[in-house]
Design a protein around this motif. Structure first.
Motif, PDB file in Angstrom:
ATOM      1  N   LYS A 190      30.055  38.505  99.357  1.00 14.11           N
ATOM      2  CA  LYS A 190      29.247  37.595  97.443  1.00 14.11           C
ATOM      3  C   LYS A 190      29.811  36.509  97.299  1.00 14.11           C
ATOM      4  CE  LYS A 190      30.995  37.419  92.487  1.00 14.11           C
ATOM      5  NZ  LYS A 190      32.074  37.596  91.405  1.00 14.11           N
ATOM      6  N   SER A 191      28.512  35.621  97.315  1.00 17.13           N
ATOM      7  CA  SER A 191      28.147  34.242  96.521  1.00 17.13           C
ATOM      8  C   SER A 191      28.146  33.742  95.926  1.00 17.13           C
ATOM      9  CB  SER A 191      26.883  33.693  97.771  1.00 17.13           C
ATOM     10  OG  SER A 191      27.267  34.015  98.867  1.00 17.13           O
ATOM     11  N   LYS A 192      29.251  33.275  94.979  1.00 23.73           N
ATOM     12  CA  LYS A 192      28.328  32.573  93.511  1.00 23.73           C
ATOM     13  C   LYS A 192      28.180  30.654  93.376  1.00 23.73           C
ATOM     14  CE  LYS A 192      31.003  32.435  89.552  1.00 23.73           C
ATOM     15  NZ  LYS A 192      32.499  33.059  88.546  1.00 23.73           N
ATOM     16  N   ILE A 193      27.312  31.452  92.747  1.00 24.40           N
ATOM     17  CA  ILE A 193      26.850  29.351  92.420  1.00 24.40           C
ATOM     18  C   ILE A 193      26.973  29.106  91.398  1.00 24.40           C
ATOM     19  CG2 ILE A 193      25.281  28.002  93.365  1.00 24.40           C
ATOM     20  CD1 ILE A 193      24.538  30.990  94.583  1.00 24.40           C
ATOM     21  N   PRO A 241      25.290  40.979 103.748  1.00 20.82           N
ATOM     22  CA  PRO A 241      24.127  42.829 103.909  1.00 20.82           C
ATOM     23  C   PRO A 241      22.867  42.688 103.857  1.00 20.82           C
ATOM     24  CG  PRO A 241      25.770  42.835 101.763  1.00 20.82           C
ATOM     25  CD  PRO A 241      25.700  41.387 102.125  1.00 20.82           C
ATOM     26  N   LYS A 242      22.386  44.091 104.762  1.00 19.64           N
ATOM     27  CA  LYS A 242      21.021  43.952 104.443  1.00 19.64           C
ATOM     28  C   LYS A 242      20.684  43.951 102.891  1.00 19.64           C
ATOM     29  CE  LYS A 242      20.987  45.972 108.936  1.00 19.64           C
ATOM     30  NZ  LYS A 242      20.456  45.360 109.672  1.00 19.64           N
ATOM     31  N   GLU A 243      20.432  44.655 102.262  1.00 19.37           N
ATOM     32  CA  GLU A 243      20.332  44.577 100.822  1.00 19.37           C
ATOM     33  C   GLU A 243      21.172  43.737 100.891  1.00 19.37           C
ATOM     34  OE1 GLU A 243      21.558  48.341  99.616  1.00 19.37           O
ATOM     35  OE2 GLU A 243      19.475  49.554 100.600  1.00 19.37           O
ATOM     36  N   VAL A 244      20.543  42.509  99.425  1.00 17.68           N
ATOM     37  CA  VAL A 244      21.731  41.432  98.596  1.00 17.68           C
ATOM     38  C   VAL A 244      20.205  41.663  97.502  1.00 17.68           C
ATOM     39  CG1 VAL A 244      21.606  39.219  97.779  1.00 17.68           C
ATOM     40  CG2 VAL A 244      21.114  40.059 100.298  1.00 17.68           C
ATOM     41  N   ASN A 245      21.702  41.890  96.475  1.00 17.21           N
ATOM     42  CA  ASN A 245      21.036  41.439  94.942  1.00 17.21           C
ATOM     43  C   ASN A 245      21.548  40.358  94.343  1.00 17.21           C
ATOM     44  OD1 ASN A 245      20.691  44.818  94.714  1.00 17.21           O
ATOM     45  ND2 ASN A 245      22.446  44.924  94.359  1.00 17.21           N
ATOM     46  N   VAL A 246      20.502  39.995  93.825  1.00 16.82           N
ATOM     47  CA  VAL A 246      20.654  38.617  92.801  1.00 16.82           C
ATOM     48  C   VAL A 246      21.118  38.926  91.471  1.00 16.82           C
ATOM     49  CG1 VAL A 246      20.080  36.755  92.345  1.00 16.82           C
ATOM     50  CG2 VAL A 246      19.095  37.303  94.221  1.00 16.82           C
ATOM     51  N   PHE A 247      21.961  37.980  90.632  1.00 21.65           N
ATOM     52  CA  PHE A 247      22.236  38.583  89.419  1.00 21.65           C
ATOM     53  C   PHE A 247      22.646  37.417  88.647  1.00 21.65           C
ATOM     54  CE2 PHE A 247      24.868  42.172  91.983  1.00 21.65           C
ATOM     55  CZ  PHE A 247      24.152  42.955  91.405  1.00 21.65           C
ATOM     56  N   LEU A 248      21.432  36.854  87.885  1.00 18.56           N
ATOM     57  CA  LEU A 248      21.210  35.978  86.937  1.00 18.56           C
ATOM     58  C   LEU A 248      22.708  35.493  85.544  1.00 18.56           C
ATOM     59  CD1 LEU A 248      17.819  36.058  86.920  1.00 18.56           C
ATOM     60  CD2 LEU A 248      19.742  35.419  89.402  1.00 18.56           C
ATOM     61  N   PHE A 249      23.178  34.878  85.607  1.00 19.94           N
ATOM     62  CA  PHE A 249      24.650  35.085  83.896  1.00 19.94           C
ATOM     63  C   PHE A 249      23.658  33.133  83.613  1.00 19.94           C
ATOM     64  CE2 PHE A 249      26.273  38.596  86.493  1.00 19.94           C
ATOM     65  CZ  PHE A 249      26.371  38.846  85.285  1.00 19.94           C
ATOM     66  N   ASN A 292      17.223  26.372  96.332  1.00 23.04           N
ATOM     67  CA  ASN A 292      18.404  25.387  97.103  1.00 23.04           C
ATOM     68  C   ASN A 292      19.635  27.220  97.317  1.00 23.04           C
ATOM     69  OD1 ASN A 292      16.724  23.611  97.936  1.00 23.04           O
ATOM     70  ND2 ASN A 292      17.685  22.170  96.633  1.00 23.04           N
ATOM     71  N   SER A 293      20.310  26.813  95.589  1.00 21.88           N
ATOM     72  CA  SER A 293      20.959  27.937  96.392  1.00 21.88           C
ATOM     73  C   SER A 293      21.244  29.005  96.560  1.00 21.88           C
ATOM     74  CB  SER A 293      21.866  27.848  94.393  1.00 21.88           C
ATOM     75  OG  SER A 293      20.405  28.860  93.976  1.00 21.88           O
ATOM     76  N   LEU A 294      19.977  29.745  96.031  1.00 21.53           N
ATOM     77  CA  LEU A 294      19.299  31.406  96.742  1.00 21.53           C
ATOM     78  C   LEU A 294      19.679  31.255  98.407  1.00 21.53           C
ATOM     79  CD1 LEU A 294      18.882  33.890  96.147  1.00 21.53           C
ATOM     80  CD2 LEU A 294      16.491  33.346  96.428  1.00 21.53           C
ATOM     81  N   TYR A 295      18.750  30.011  98.822  1.00 23.31           N
ATOM     82  CA  TYR A 295      19.018  29.978 100.449  1.00 23.31           C
ATOM     83  C   TYR A 295      20.488  29.381 100.917  1.00 23.31           C
ATOM     84  CZ  TYR A 295      16.660  28.683 105.467  1.00 23.31           C
ATOM     85  OH  TYR A 295      17.173  29.052 106.392  1.00 23.31           O
ATOM     86  N   GLY A 315      26.805  40.693  95.979  1.00 25.29           N
ATOM     87  CA  GLY A 315      25.682  40.015  95.534  1.00 25.29           C
ATOM     88  C   GLY A 315      25.799  38.838  95.300  1.00 25.29           C
ATOM     89  N   ILE A 316      24.829  38.218  95.597  1.00 26.18           N
ATOM     90  CA  ILE A 316      24.852  36.528  95.187  1.00 26.18           C
ATOM     91  C   ILE A 316      24.402  36.695  93.425  1.00 26.18           C
ATOM     92  CG2 ILE A 316      23.777  34.419  95.256  1.00 26.18           C
ATOM     93  CD1 ILE A 316      22.537  35.377  97.582  1.00 26.18           C
ATOM     94  N   VAL A 317      25.346  35.607  92.941  1.00 23.94           N
ATOM     95  CA  VAL A 317      25.389  35.898  91.250  1.00 23.94           C
ATOM     96  C   VAL A 317      25.417  33.952  91.317  1.00 23.94           C
ATOM     97  CG1 VAL A 317      27.190  35.748  89.839  1.00 23.94           C
ATOM     98  CG2 VAL A 317      27.750  37.529  91.138  1.00 23.94           C
ATOM     99  N   ILE A 318      24.648  34.218  90.489  1.00 26.38           N
ATOM    100  CA  ILE A 318      23.871  32.109  90.178  1.00 26.38           C
ATOM    101  C   ILE A 318      24.294  32.503  88.727  1.00 26.38           C
ATOM    102  CG2 ILE A 318      22.313  30.736  89.762  1.00 26.38           C
ATOM    103  CD1 ILE A 318      20.879  32.083  92.140  1.00 26.38           C
ATOM    104  N   CYS A 319      24.901  31.562  88.155  1.00 33.16           N
ATOM    105  CA  CYS A 319      25.106  31.241  86.652  1.00 33.16           C
ATOM    106  C   CYS A 319      24.809  29.755  86.572  1.00 33.16           C
ATOM    107  CB  CYS A 319      27.113  31.300  86.507  1.00 33.16           C
ATOM    108  SG  CYS A 319      27.828  33.157  87.084  1.00 33.16           S
ATOM    109  N   LEU A 320      24.465  29.772  85.347  1.00 34.87           N
ATOM    110  CA  LEU A 320      23.061  28.736  84.762  1.00 34.87           C
ATOM    111  C   LEU A 320      24.134  28.019  83.611  1.00 34.87           C
ATOM    112  CD1 LEU A 320      19.912  27.753  85.725  1.00 34.87           C
ATOM    113  CD2 LEU A 320      20.664  27.243  83.570  1.00 34.87           C
ATOM    114  N   GLU A 321      24.218  27.054  83.112  1.00 32.86           N
ATOM    115  CA  GLU A 321      24.985  26.160  82.522  1.00 32.86           C
ATOM    116  C   GLU A 321      23.557  25.068  81.677  1.00 32.86           C
ATOM    117  OE1 GLU A 321      28.584  25.175  82.168  1.00 32.86           O
ATOM    118  OE2 GLU A 321      30.013  27.137  82.512  1.00 32.86           O
ATOM    119  N   GLU A 322      23.923  24.590  80.430  1.00 29.08           N
ATOM    120  CA  GLU A 322      23.784  23.371  80.049  1.00 29.08           C
ATOM    121  C   GLU A 322      24.287  22.313  79.374  1.00 29.08           C
ATOM    122  OE1 GLU A 322      18.857  25.230  80.041  1.00 29.08           O
ATOM    123  OE2 GLU A 322      19.964  25.551  77.693  1.00 29.08           O
ATOM    124  N   ASN A 323      25.026  21.527  80.077  1.00 24.60           N
ATOM    125  CA  ASN A 323      25.463  20.686  79.151  1.00 24.60           C
ATOM    126  C   ASN A 323      24.927  19.124  79.050  1.00 24.60           C
ATOM    127  OD1 ASN A 323      27.495  19.637  78.097  1.00 24.60           O
ATOM    128  ND2 ASN A 323      28.528  19.570  80.341  1.00 24.60           N
TER     129      ASN A 323
END
Length: 457
Positions: free
Chosen positions: A370-373, A288-296, A393-396, A336-344
């Motif tokens: 929705k895009s989920k990364i 959409p013209k408005e994109v919310n980015v959610f960080l988890f 990169n994940s955002l663009y 929106g764009i959902v970015i989930c970050l893990e450390e392993n």
């Protein structure tokens, strides 16, 4: 006599046809006069006109667009029925006051008796609401009955709304006055003639998916004001609207508009190939013209700053794209764009990335909703060095859905004094993808025809 009659008959017939044409034109009560049309175009911009088109001439769960618009010509009375709480009744009163403050030619008011309202709002459980509206199987319609929802079912005559039934169900988990009021507001506004939802603006009251930040935006109010302009009469047809507002409607004469835009963009062969890749099958799908980015997940302050800076820089590239960091949610949003970050530390690769894209196709214009990364870092020195790049990169590449190759990653952006600067090619690519001329749902076959006629640099 007979010859004379035969001789003049064609002229008489032409006269009758011309007379009928004049009568037909003068009795076409849905047409907009030239002076009135000029005033409307000056008063309402392209953004309002296009949002009007996709919400007024479309209806939720309908398989095709509406041929004519509907509106009230008399003040609608509103009756409250069913299991309405004091909070619900107060919400209805507040919504009536908010709508009446817009200064529309019609005014909403509460009915004196429950059965006398032109608009009847029923509050109840899932089964009661479905029965009141006349729906047999909400699950088959794709309705999430575990969450709050509302439906409006209008009745009309020759474009004039005469009755409407509204059914509202509140989930036991939905106890806040603000969220319940938002459902009431949306359903009452939609009974006034804006029956379609949209994916275009997540902040809008008419956004198709769940968003607790939805509100009655200035754009929503402009759409409602345009609907109730005296020059726009009941039963005004979609085809007439497309003709009258063709210069402002992106979807009308879209091939010609896109070809002209691409010609002025001076495409090279690489840009043409990248644009061909953004299509999902035969259709163009974009956010959409408005994109919310959610960080988890394990986002550090530096990670969050990287996403915020990249979002800001990307928003500058197109006037049709506004990217913002969304408020934190306990549960994962469905847009929106959902970015989930893990450390392993146990994973072997420095960085692992997976993603999925969810499209919405129930509104007039299909979109990526929705895009989920999923990003996972093993905390090695190499992973730390790739961390910022992976986030950008994940955002663009969520916004521009082309394959993320090594050459594209290397060429995407540079850092200048610590600031992210996107390369000319990828900045232009995003700008073209989100241009109004490249309409959501555009057919790839039409794009290939246009591309074949372009003089590529």
């Amino acid at each position: 006599m007979l010859r004379g009659y035969i001789c003049i008959f064609p002229d008489v017939r032409m006269f009758i046809v011309a007379l009928l044409a004049i009568i037909s034109c003068s009795s076409d009560k849905t047409s907009i006069q030239g002076e009135d049309l000029a005033v409307l175009k000056q008063k309402y911009g392209a953004r309002t006109v296009n949002y009007f088109y996709e919400t007024v001439f479309h209806e939720d769960f309908a398989r095709k667009n509406n041929d004519n618009l509907l509106k009230w010509t008399d003040d609608p009375t509103i009756a409250i029925k069913g299991r309405a709480s004091r909070m619900d009744t107060a919400s209805v009163r507040e919504v009536i006051a908010e709508i009446d403050a817009l200064g529309l030619p019609v005014k909403c008011r509460l009915a004196q008796a429950p059965d006398s309202g032109a608009i009847q709002i029923f509050f109840g459980n899932v089964g009661e609401v479905a029965s009141f509206i006349g729906f047999e199987d909400l699950d088959a319609m794709g309705v999430d009955t575990s969450s709050s929802f509302g439906f409006a079912k209008p009745e009309s005559y020759e474009g004039r709304l005469i009755k409407a039934r509204v059914g509202i169900y509140f989930s036991p988990n939905d106890t806040t006055a603000a969220s319940r009021r938002e459902v009431v507001l949306e359903e009452i506004v939609q009974t006034l003639g804006i029956f379609g939802d949209s994916y275009s603006y997540p902040s809008s009251l008419f956004f198709q998916n769940w968003n607790p930040q939805k509100r009655f935006t200035d754009l929503d109010k402009q759409v409602l004001r345009l609907l109730y302009e005296p020059a726009i009469l009941p039963n005004y047809s979609r085809l007439s609207f497309e003709t009258d507002f063709a210069d402002n409607l992106y979807a009308v004469n879209s091939n010609e508009k896109l070809q002209k835009y691409l010609q002025n963009s001076s495409l090279n062969s690489q840009m043409a190939r990248d644009l061909d890749e953004i299509f999902s099958g035969d259709l163009l799908l974009k956010h959409p013209k408005e994109v919310n980015v959610f960080l988890f997940g394990a986002f550090s302050r530096r990670d969050s700053v990287t996403i915020a800076e990249a979002s800001s820089e990307l928003s500058k590239l197109s006037p049709n794209l506004k990217i913002a960091i969304g408020l934190h949610h306990a549960s994962e949003p469905d847009h929106g764009i959902v970015i989930c970050l893990e450390e392993n530390r146990k994973q072997e690769p420095a960085v692992l990335q997976n993603g999925e894209t969810i499209a919405g196709k129930s509104c007039m214009y299909p979109k990526i909703i929705k895009s989920k990364i999923l990003l996972s870092f093993n905390l090695s020195d190499r992973s730390e060095g790739l961390r910022q790049q992976s986030l950008v990169n994940s955002l663009y590449f969520s916004l521009v859905p082309i394959k993320m190759t090594k050459s594209r990653i290397d060429e995407l952006y540079t850092l200048t004094n610590g600031r992210i600067s996107f390369s000319r090619h990828y900045a232009d690519l995003l700008r073209i993808v989100y241009a109004n001329e490249l309409v959501d749902g555009y057919d790839r076959r039409e794009f290939l025809k246009i591309k074949s006629n372009l003089a590529l640099l």
